[in-house]
Scaffold this active site. Structure first.
Site, PDB file in Angstrom:
ATOM      1  N   SER A   1      49.014  42.828  45.567  1.00  0.00           N
ATOM      2  CA  SER A   1      48.960  41.691  46.498  1.00  0.00           C
ATOM      3  C   SER A   1      49.759  42.044  47.753  1.00  0.00           C
ATOM      4  CB  SER A   1      49.560  40.445  45.838  1.00  0.00           C
ATOM      5  OG  SER A   1      50.956  40.631  45.686  1.00  0.00           O
TER       6      SER A   1
ATOM      7  N   ASP B   1      44.693  42.942  46.771  1.00  0.00           N
ATOM      8  CA  ASP B   1      44.365  41.603  46.276  1.00  0.00           C
ATOM      9  C   ASP B   1      44.652  40.580  47.385  1.00  0.00           C
ATOM     10  OD1 ASP B   1      43.708  39.697  44.347  1.00  0.00           O
ATOM     11  OD2 ASP B   1      45.747  39.596  43.539  1.00  0.00           O
ATOM     12  N   HIS B   2      43.715  39.714  47.677  1.00  0.00           N
ATOM     13  CA  HIS B   2      43.897  38.649  48.685  1.00  0.00           C
ATOM     14  C   HIS B   2      44.376  39.162  50.046  1.00  0.00           C
ATOM     15  CE1 HIS B   2      43.033  35.429  45.897  1.00  0.00           C
ATOM     16  NE2 HIS B   2      43.815  36.025  45.018  1.00  0.00           N
TER      17      HIS B   2
ATOM     18  N   GLU C   1      35.310  36.324  49.393  1.00  0.00           N
ATOM     19  CA  GLU C   1      35.452  35.124  48.552  1.00  0.00           C
ATOM     20  C   GLU C   1      34.798  33.919  49.202  1.00  0.00           C
ATOM     21  OE1 GLU C   1      39.304  34.379  46.739  1.00  0.00           O
ATOM     22  OE2 GLU C   1      38.847  32.260  46.413  1.00  0.00           O
TER      23      GLU C   1
ATOM     24  N   HIS D   1      44.965  29.743  40.338  1.00  0.00           N
ATOM     25  CA  HIS D   1      46.036  30.750  40.314  1.00  0.00           C
ATOM     26  C   HIS D   1      47.323  30.200  39.695  1.00  0.00           C
ATOM     27  CE1 HIS D   1      43.569  32.823  43.457  1.00  0.00           C
ATOM     28  NE2 HIS D   1      43.962  33.857  42.750  1.00  0.00           N
TER      29      HIS D   1
ATOM     30  N   GLY E   1      42.232  34.057  39.009  1.00  0.00           N
ATOM     31  CA  GLY E   1      42.917  32.978  38.280  1.00  0.00           C
ATOM     32  C   GLY E   1      42.566  32.927  36.803  1.00  0.00           C
TER      33      GLY E   1
ATOM     34  N   ASN F   1      40.577  38.918  37.141  1.00  0.00           N
ATOM     35  CA  ASN F   1      41.932  39.106  37.673  1.00  0.00           C
ATOM     36  C   ASN F   1      42.980  38.419  36.793  1.00  0.00           C
ATOM     37  OD1 ASN F   1      40.589  40.173  39.850  1.00  0.00           O
ATOM     38  ND2 ASN F   1      41.625  38.936  41.380  1.00  0.00           N
TER      39      ASN F   1
ATOM     40  N   ASP G   1      47.216  38.186  36.421  1.00  0.00           N
ATOM     41  CA  ASP G   1      48.564  38.491  36.894  1.00  0.00           C
ATOM     42  C   ASP G   1      49.600  37.659  36.119  1.00  0.00           C
ATOM     43  OD1 ASP G   1      50.831  39.178  38.270  1.00  0.00           O
ATOM     44  OD2 ASP G   1      50.198  38.409  40.204  1.00  0.00           O
TER      45      ASP G   1
HETATM   46  P1  13P Z   1      46.383  34.423  37.462  1.00  0.00           P
HETATM   47  O1  13P Z   1      47.466  33.728  38.233  1.00  0.00           O
HETATM   48  O2  13P Z   1      45.579  33.450  36.645  1.00  0.00           O
HETATM   49  O3  13P Z   1      46.901  35.539  36.641  1.00  0.00           O
HETATM   50  O4  13P Z   1      45.357  35.040  38.530  1.00  0.00           O
HETATM   51  C1  13P Z   1      45.661  36.239  39.202  1.00  0.00           C
HETATM   52  C2  13P Z   1      44.755  36.509  40.344  1.00  0.00           C
HETATM   53  O5  13P Z   1      43.733  35.891  40.539  1.00  0.00           O
HETATM   54  C3  13P Z   1      45.149  37.584  41.260  1.00  0.00           C
HETATM   55  O6  13P Z   1      44.293  37.689  42.340  1.00  0.00           O
HETATM   56  O1  G3H Z   2      46.603  35.818  43.385  1.00  0.00           O
HETATM   57  C1  G3H Z   2      47.817  36.000  43.464  1.00  0.00           C
HETATM   58  C2  G3H Z   2      48.453  37.066  42.666  1.00  0.00           C
HETATM   59  O2  G3H Z   2      48.845  36.546  41.423  1.00  0.00           O
HETATM   60  C3  G3H Z   2      49.564  37.724  43.422  1.00  0.00           C
HETATM   61  O3  G3H Z   2      50.723  36.972  43.483  1.00  0.00           O
HETATM   62  O4  G3H Z   2      51.429  37.105  45.878  1.00  0.00           O
HETATM   63  O5  G3H Z   2      53.060  36.476  44.095  1.00  0.00           O
HETATM   64  O6  G3H Z   2      52.230  38.821  44.266  1.00  0.00           O
HETATM   65  P1  G3H Z   2      51.934  37.383  44.498  1.00  0.00           P
HETATM   66 ZN    ZN Z   3      43.483  35.834  43.021  1.00  0.00          ZN
END
Ligand code: 13P
Ligand code: G3H
Ligand code: ZN
Length: 330
Positions: free
Chosen positions: A56, A93-94, A145, A189, A233, A275, A277
């Site tokens: 991320s 990511d994002h 997205e 998320h 998520g 995904n 996290d």
């Molecule tokens: P979670 O918070 O459900 O693990 O999702 C992670 C995610 O989508 C990272 O892009």
């Molecule tokens: O989608 C979000 C991920 O879980 C990343 O989270 O920005 O706290 O690293 P973060």
């Molecule tokens: Zn995400």
């Protein structure tokens, strides 16, 4: 310019094509540090699974992009040392802007997400198209997205989700040229996805949250046959970790995640990247808290990060084998 090809990494094209055909999803696990990366690679080698190492913007700020790139390069060597060469993608990511995506592409990432989901539709199209044009020059794959997930996405927090509109997906994919599309069908998320009051009790006394909108997913698949779909998520928020964290001094809310059988169902469809996290964060925190509480004289980080790594590995192996179905697909 550092090419991912020189780091032994792959883009997502081939692994997604195989995943759709094979009815499984490739795990996309976020990492910020050594122990998480070791656990991911150990688990994916042990289960012979392809893997997407997901970084991320917050992880970049925390860990440094040069270190992360070299960790991903080392991950391939580590996998071979452990005895099996698995396909490894290094993915942003994002991504929040063209500049962040370009910086990652120039620094050895093999795949990026540009998340314009919070923008007006035409702005999302224009931004995503700009990223795709740059990425494809370097053979880097791009995830876009449509639809908004509730929860926190890299410092941007949305209270309410907006489901993806199936009538927009063909226009978005054809005008932007994205390689995969993240959609919103009821996941969110973070660890706080559903509260018990939103859930119903099944015969076994387990709380079941409102089901994912498989009707929307099916409509999207009809519109985009064979196109790679991504589910964000997707943590299941295992109760044992929440309970352990609270037992050893934590203060997490009573919370319910996405049931594993629903993820399994999604993985069998065009969803080819899932995904995760938050579940990794919960597993690590549970073990660190347990060790620090039960062995208060311990002060060597290896003595609490080691057990955390073991638990993470176990959890990822379970997900690859029993939830995503990616085991034995590398
Ligand atoms: P979670 O918070 O459900 O693990 O999702 C992670 C995610 O989508 C990272 O892009
Ligand atoms: O989608 C979000 C991920 O879980 C990343 O989270 O920005 O706290 O690293 P973060
Ligand atoms: Zn995400």
């Amino acid at each position: 310019m550092i090419s991912y090809k020189d780091l032994g990494l792959v883009n997502s094209k081939e692994i997604f094509a195989k995943a759709i055909k094979g009815g499984y999803a490739v795990p996309a696990y976020n990492f910020n540090n050594l122990e998480q990366l070791q656990a991911i690679i150990q688990a994916c080698v042990a289960t012979k699974s392809p893997v997407i190492l997901q970084v991320s913007k917050g992880a970049r700020d925390y860990a440094n992009i040069n270190l992360l790139r070299n960790m991903a390069r080392g991950a391939g060597e580590y996998a071979r040392e452990l005895g099996y060469d698995i396909p490894i993608v290094l993915h942003l990511d994002h991504g929040d802007s063209f500049e962040t995506c370009k910086d990652c592409i120039d620094n050895g990432f093999s795949s990026v997400m540009i998340d314009g989901s919070h923008l007006p539709y035409e702005e999302n199209v224009a931004l995503t198209k700009k990223v795709v044009e740059y990425a494809h020059k370097h053979d880097v794959t791009v995830e876009g997205e449509l639809g908004v997930l509730a929860g926190i996405e890299d410092e941007v927090s949305h209270e309410k989700s907006t489901y993806t509109k199936p009538e927009e997906v063909v226009d978005f994919v054809s005008r932007t040229g994205v390689d995969s599309l993240a959609i919103s069908i009821g996941t969110s998320h973070g660890a706080n996805k559903f509260v018990p009051a939103q859930c119903t009790l099944n015969e076994e006394g387990i709380l079941i949250p409102p089901p994912l909108r498989f009707d929307i997913l099916e409509e999207i698949e009809k519109q985009l046959p064979g196109f790679p779909i991504v589910l964000h998520g997707s943590s299941s928020v295992p109760r044992e970790y929440v309970e352990k964290i609270n037992k050893y001094g934590g203060k997490l809310k009573d919370t319910i995640g996405i049931p594993e059988d629903q993820l399994r169902r999604a993985a069998k469809s065009a969803v080819c990247k899932i995904n995760i996290d938050s579940d990794g964060r919960l597993a690590m925190t549970a073990m660190v808290r347990e060790v620090l509480h039960t062995k208060p004289a311990e002060f060597d980080p290896r003595k609490y990060l080691g057990p955390a790594r073991e638990e993470l590995k176990k959890m990822y192996m379970h997900k690859n084998t029993n939830v995503l179905g990616s085991a034995n697909q590398a």
